[in-house]
Design a protein around this motif. Structure first.
Motif, PDB file in Angstrom:
ATOM      1  N   CYS A 131       0.828  -1.212   0.000  1.00 22.75           N
ATOM      2  CA  CYS A 131       0.000   0.000   0.000  1.00 22.75           C
ATOM      3  C   CYS A 131       0.860   1.258   0.000  1.00 22.75           C
ATOM      4  O   CYS A 131       0.548   2.250  -0.681  1.00 22.75           O
ATOM      5  CB  CYS A 131      -0.930  -0.008   1.211  1.00 22.75           C
ATOM      6  N   GLN A 132       1.958   1.226   0.744  1.00 24.04           N
ATOM      7  CA  GLN A 132       2.879   2.366   0.756  1.00 24.04           C
ATOM      8  C   GLN A 132       3.487   2.575  -0.632  1.00 24.04           C
ATOM      9  O   GLN A 132       3.644   3.710  -1.084  1.00 24.04           O
ATOM     10  CB  GLN A 132       3.994   2.124   1.786  1.00 24.04           C
ATOM     11  N   ALA A 133       3.811   1.468  -1.283  1.00 25.75           N
ATOM     12  CA  ALA A 133       4.389   1.561  -2.629  1.00 25.75           C
ATOM     13  C   ALA A 133       3.381   2.139  -3.616  1.00 25.75           C
ATOM     14  O   ALA A 133       3.727   2.997  -4.439  1.00 25.75           O
ATOM     15  CB  ALA A 133       4.850   0.179  -3.088  1.00 25.75           C
ATOM     16  N   ILE A 134       2.135   1.671  -3.548  1.00 27.86           N
ATOM     17  CA  ILE A 134       1.096   2.170  -4.447  1.00 27.86           C
ATOM     18  C   ILE A 134       0.881   3.669  -4.245  1.00 27.86           C
ATOM     19  O   ILE A 134       0.748   4.431  -5.201  1.00 27.86           O
ATOM     20  CB  ILE A 134      -0.225   1.397  -4.229  1.00 27.86           C
ATOM     21  N   TYR A 135       0.878   4.104  -2.976  1.00 23.07           N
ATOM     22  CA  TYR A 135       0.698   5.528  -2.671  1.00 23.07           C
ATOM     23  C   TYR A 135       1.816   6.357  -3.312  1.00 23.07           C
ATOM     24  O   TYR A 135       1.567   7.400  -3.940  1.00 23.07           O
ATOM     25  CB  TYR A 135       0.677   5.723  -1.157  1.00 23.07           C
ATOM     26  N   THR A 136       3.073   5.895  -3.168  1.00 21.18           N
ATOM     27  CA  THR A 136       4.217   6.613  -3.745  1.00 21.18           C
ATOM     28  C   THR A 136       4.143   6.642  -5.264  1.00 21.18           C
ATOM     29  O   THR A 136       4.424   7.676  -5.892  1.00 21.18           O
ATOM     30  CB  THR A 136       5.537   5.952  -3.303  1.00 21.18           C
ATOM     31  N   VAL A 137       3.757   5.524  -5.849  1.00 19.40           N
ATOM     32  CA  VAL A 137       3.651   5.441  -7.309  1.00 19.40           C
ATOM     33  C   VAL A 137       2.593   6.416  -7.828  1.00 19.40           C
ATOM     34  O   VAL A 137       2.818   7.130  -8.815  1.00 19.40           O
ATOM     35  CB  VAL A 137       3.325   3.993  -7.741  1.00 19.40           C
ATOM     36  N   LEU A 138       1.445   6.472  -7.181  1.00 18.44           N
ATOM     37  CA  LEU A 138       0.394   7.396  -7.601  1.00 18.44           C
ATOM     38  C   LEU A 138       0.847   8.850  -7.462  1.00 18.44           C
ATOM     39  O   LEU A 138       0.559   9.681  -8.327  1.00 18.44           O
ATOM     40  CB  LEU A 138      -0.876   7.155  -6.768  1.00 18.44           C
ATOM     41  N   CYS A 139       1.565   9.163  -6.371  1.00 17.93           N
ATOM     42  CA  CYS A 139       2.104  10.525  -6.201  1.00 17.93           C
ATOM     43  C   CYS A 139       3.080  10.858  -7.318  1.00 17.93           C
ATOM     44  O   CYS A 139       3.052  11.970  -7.872  1.00 17.93           O
ATOM     45  CB  CYS A 139       2.790  10.644  -4.842  1.00 17.93           C
ATOM     46  N   ASN A 140       3.940   9.900  -7.659  1.00 14.20           N
ATOM     47  CA  ASN A 140       4.900  10.130  -8.749  1.00 14.20           C
ATOM     48  C   ASN A 140       4.198  10.383 -10.074  1.00 14.20           C
ATOM     49  O   ASN A 140       4.618  11.233 -10.868  1.00 14.20           O
ATOM     50  CB  ASN A 140       5.846   8.935  -8.878  1.00 14.20           C
ATOM     51  N   GLN A 141       3.128   9.633 -10.317  1.00 16.34           N
ATOM     52  CA  GLN A 141       2.405   9.803 -11.575  1.00 16.34           C
ATOM     53  C   GLN A 141       1.681  11.144 -11.628  1.00 16.34           C
ATOM     54  O   GLN A 141       1.807  11.884 -12.613  1.00 16.34           O
ATOM     55  CB  GLN A 141       1.410   8.656 -11.768  1.00 16.34           C
ATOM     56  N   PHE A 142       0.924  11.460 -10.575  1.00 18.15           N
ATOM     57  CA  PHE A 142       0.071  12.650 -10.607  1.00 18.15           C
ATOM     58  C   PHE A 142       0.841  13.955 -10.396  1.00 18.15           C
ATOM     59  O   PHE A 142       0.492  14.984 -10.988  1.00 18.15           O
ATOM     60  CB  PHE A 142      -1.041  12.544  -9.553  1.00 18.15           C
ATOM     61  N   PHE A 143       1.892  13.919  -9.571  1.00 17.23           N
ATOM     62  CA  PHE A 143       2.560  15.158  -9.209  1.00 17.23           C
ATOM     63  C   PHE A 143       3.912  15.360  -9.898  1.00 17.23           C
ATOM     64  O   PHE A 143       4.512  16.432  -9.772  1.00 17.23           O
ATOM     65  CB  PHE A 143       2.736  15.234  -7.693  1.00 17.23           C
ATOM     66  N   ILE A 144       4.380  14.339 -10.627  1.00 14.77           N
ATOM     67  CA  ILE A 144       5.650  14.483 -11.348  1.00 14.77           C
ATOM     68  C   ILE A 144       5.486  14.166 -12.835  1.00 14.77           C
ATOM     69  O   ILE A 144       5.742  15.017 -13.689  1.00 14.77           O
ATOM     70  CB  ILE A 144       6.746  13.590 -10.721  1.00 14.77           C
ATOM     71  N   SER A 145       5.048  12.948 -13.139  1.00 12.12           N
ATOM     72  CA  SER A 145       4.959  12.539 -14.550  1.00 12.12           C
ATOM     73  C   SER A 145       3.985  13.413 -15.332  1.00 12.12           C
ATOM     74  O   SER A 145       4.328  13.915 -16.415  1.00 12.12           O
ATOM     75  CB  SER A 145       4.523  11.067 -14.645  1.00 12.12           C
ATOM     76  N   PHE A 146       2.769  13.586 -14.816  1.00 12.50           N
ATOM     77  CA  PHE A 146       1.768  14.356 -15.554  1.00 12.50           C
ATOM     78  C   PHE A 146       2.168  15.827 -15.730  1.00 12.50           C
ATOM     79  O   PHE A 146       2.045  16.375 -16.829  1.00 12.50           O
ATOM     80  CB  PHE A 146       0.395  14.239 -14.880  1.00 12.50           C
ATOM     81  N   PRO A 147       2.662  16.525 -14.676  1.00 10.91           N
ATOM     82  CA  PRO A 147       3.126  17.909 -14.892  1.00 10.91           C
ATOM     83  C   PRO A 147       4.272  18.015 -15.893  1.00 10.91           C
ATOM     84  O   PRO A 147       4.378  19.018 -16.616  1.00 10.91           O
ATOM     85  CB  PRO A 147       3.582  18.350 -13.489  1.00 10.91           C
ATOM     86  N   MET A 148       5.135  16.987 -15.974  1.00 17.17           N
ATOM     87  CA  MET A 148       6.242  17.026 -16.933  1.00 17.17           C
ATOM     88  C   MET A 148       5.761  16.924 -18.376  1.00 17.17           C
ATOM     89  O   MET A 148       6.503  17.218 -19.312  1.00 17.17           O
ATOM     90  CB  MET A 148       7.233  15.899 -16.638  1.00 17.17           C
ATOM     91  N   LEU A 149       4.505  16.522 -18.553  1.00 17.18           N
ATOM     92  CA  LEU A 149       3.939  16.458 -19.898  1.00 17.18           C
ATOM     93  C   LEU A 149       3.657  17.844 -20.464  1.00 17.18           C
ATOM     94  O   LEU A 149       3.532  17.999 -21.682  1.00 17.18           O
ATOM     95  CB  LEU A 149       2.651  15.629 -19.890  1.00 17.18           C
ATOM     96  N   VAL A 150       3.557  18.854 -19.586  1.00 22.77           N
ATOM     97  CA  VAL A 150       3.253  20.214 -20.058  1.00 22.77           C
ATOM     98  C   VAL A 150       4.386  20.751 -20.936  1.00 22.77           C
ATOM     99  O   VAL A 150       4.142  21.150 -22.091  1.00 22.77           O
ATOM    100  CB  VAL A 150       2.958  21.158 -18.874  1.00 22.77           C
ATOM    101  N   PRO A 151       5.645  20.794 -20.453  1.00 19.92           N
ATOM    102  CA  PRO A 151       6.710  21.254 -21.352  1.00 19.92           C
ATOM    103  C   PRO A 151       6.892  20.333 -22.561  1.00 19.92           C
ATOM    104  O   PRO A 151       7.230  20.806 -23.653  1.00 19.92           O
ATOM    105  CB  PRO A 151       7.964  21.253 -20.468  1.00 19.92           C
ATOM    106  N   MET A 152       6.650  19.045 -22.359  1.00 20.91           N
ATOM    107  CA  MET A 152       6.771  18.118 -23.485  1.00 20.91           C
ATOM    108  C   MET A 152       5.748  18.458 -24.570  1.00 20.91           C
ATOM    109  O   MET A 152       6.058  18.415 -25.771  1.00 20.91           O
ATOM    110  CB  MET A 152       6.556  16.677 -23.012  1.00 20.91           C
ATOM    111  N   PHE A 153       4.546  18.819 -24.158  1.00 17.74           N
ATOM    112  CA  PHE A 153       3.488  19.176 -25.110  1.00 17.74           C
ATOM    113  C   PHE A 153       3.932  20.334 -26.009  1.00 17.74           C
ATOM    114  O   PHE A 153       3.750  20.290 -27.231  1.00 17.74           O
ATOM    115  CB  PHE A 153       2.220  19.552 -24.340  1.00 17.74           C
ATOM    116  N   TYR A 154       4.554  21.348 -25.420  1.00 19.95           N
ATOM    117  CA  TYR A 154       4.957  22.518 -26.213  1.00 19.95           C
ATOM    118  C   TYR A 154       6.149  22.200 -27.111  1.00 19.95           C
ATOM    119  O   TYR A 154       6.259  22.745 -28.217  1.00 19.95           O
ATOM    120  CB  TYR A 154       5.245  23.700 -25.288  1.00 19.95           C
TER     121      TYR A 154
END
Length: 335
Positions: A131-154
């Motif tokens: 459960c701790q691992a899943i929580y960290t993975v979701l945080c990485n996806q929502f708060f790191i991976s997805f925001p990094m898509l913004v500069p990639m988009f441009y």
């Protein structure tokens, strides 16, 4: 004298007979080879015709599907980009790992669990730790991976090909895939070795290595800095260099997430890529830093691995017999 003449005639007759047999054998061989060549050519032409027609049909299907999707969102490029670069890969990741987590927690189905690499580990997995691992993975996806898509988009918009109404050809996608793979191998290997430096390991990479016997979902269980450097940038850089179509990006991101999940899953499953290489890294820490193993071979960071049974098992399993049974570990010597 007569006997010598008879002997001479006999020798000549035998030679002629042998030559006749030889020419007969050559004619038969030529006939067989000629017929085989004709049959082979016919089969190749037939197969080529079917492959070409199948590919044309698939290409038409995907092109039509893409246009429907494009017009469904009225060409809203940001929405399309989020669907392709975020939603599709995330669904691939969680669907694949959802199946593995059921096996990790319940020990069933045995069709999966019998292929466990590190026997006796995660049998079953610690649910609190999971459960701790899943929580960290979701945080990485929502708060790191997805925001990094913004500069990639441009960056992708600047190239101008990402949202083209015409899909790339299959052959061009293979070229892109080669560039993506090489780029990821180089960037991942060196950033991975970087975070293994003592200071960075202690404060950053140690989190990922809490799992000495990894499971699929911990493939992106990492410190935020490591998730940026080693998990996200190596995968994003290739498409940004190539200015790839969003469909290519979606396929590559999904493939990268599933591949890294297989590398961490802890099971050497039939007909899937071998996870022995990276599993050994989690076991020993100072071996097997890369993805493909090419740079490990060049830098000599796989020498210990190559002397183990794990190296013998590092291949695609083409039968249903677990490699832990067909190539077992050597029995430990008595103290």
């Amino acid at each position: 004298f007569q006997m010598k003449r008879d002997s001479g005639y006999s020798t000549m007759a035998e030679q002629q007979k042998q030559e006749g047999k030889l020419w007969g054998a050559l004619r038969i061989t030529a006939c067989v080879l000629g017929t085989s060549l004709l049959i082979f050519t016919a089969l190749v032409n037939t197969v080529s015709w079917y492959v070409q027609n199948t590919w044309d049909a698939l290409g038409h299907f995907w092109q039509t599907t893409w246009l429907k999707l494009y017009y469904l969102f009225e060409g809203k490029e940001w929405t399309i980009f989020l669907l392709g670069a975020a939603l599709v890969p995330s669904l691939a990741f969680w669907c694949f790992n959802g199946i593995l987590m059921v096996a990790d927690v319940t020990g069933k189905p045995t069709f999966i669990t019998r292929y466990r690499i590190q026997l006796g580990k995660n049998d079953p997995v610690d649910t609190k730790k999971l459960c701790q691992a899943i929580y960290t993975v979701l945080c990485n996806q929502f708060f790191i991976s997805f925001p990094m898509l913004v500069p990639m988009f441009y960056v992708m918009k600047w190239w101008g090909n990402t949202f083209s109404k015409e899909l790339p050809t299959f052959h061009w996608f293979l070229v892109e895939l080669s560039v993506f793979t090489v780029t990821e191998e180089i960037l991942f290997y060196y950033t991975h070795r970087l975070v293994h430096l003592p200071l960075l390991y202690k404060h950053i990479h140690k989190k990922h290595h809490e799992w000495t016997a990894p499971i699929g979902v911990v493939s992106i269980y990492a410190h935020p800095v490591e998730h940026i450097l080693s998990n996200t940038l190596p995968v994003m850089t290739g498409p940004m260099i190539m200015g790839s179509h969003i469909v290519s990006v979606a396929a590559w991101f999904s493939l990268a997430l599933i591949t890294t999940s297989i590398s961490h899953c802890g099971y050497h499953l039939p007909f899937l890529p071998s996870p022995e290489f990276h599993d050994f890294h989690h076991l020993k820490f100072n071996q097997c830093y890369g993805v493909l193993g090419v740079l490990d071979y060049l830098h000599g960071t796989d020498t210990v691995f190559r002397q183990t049974k794990a190296y013998e098992r590092h291949r695609v399993l083409l039968s249903l017999t677990p490699l832990s049974e067909s190539i077992p570990e050597a029995p430990k010597k008595a103290e």
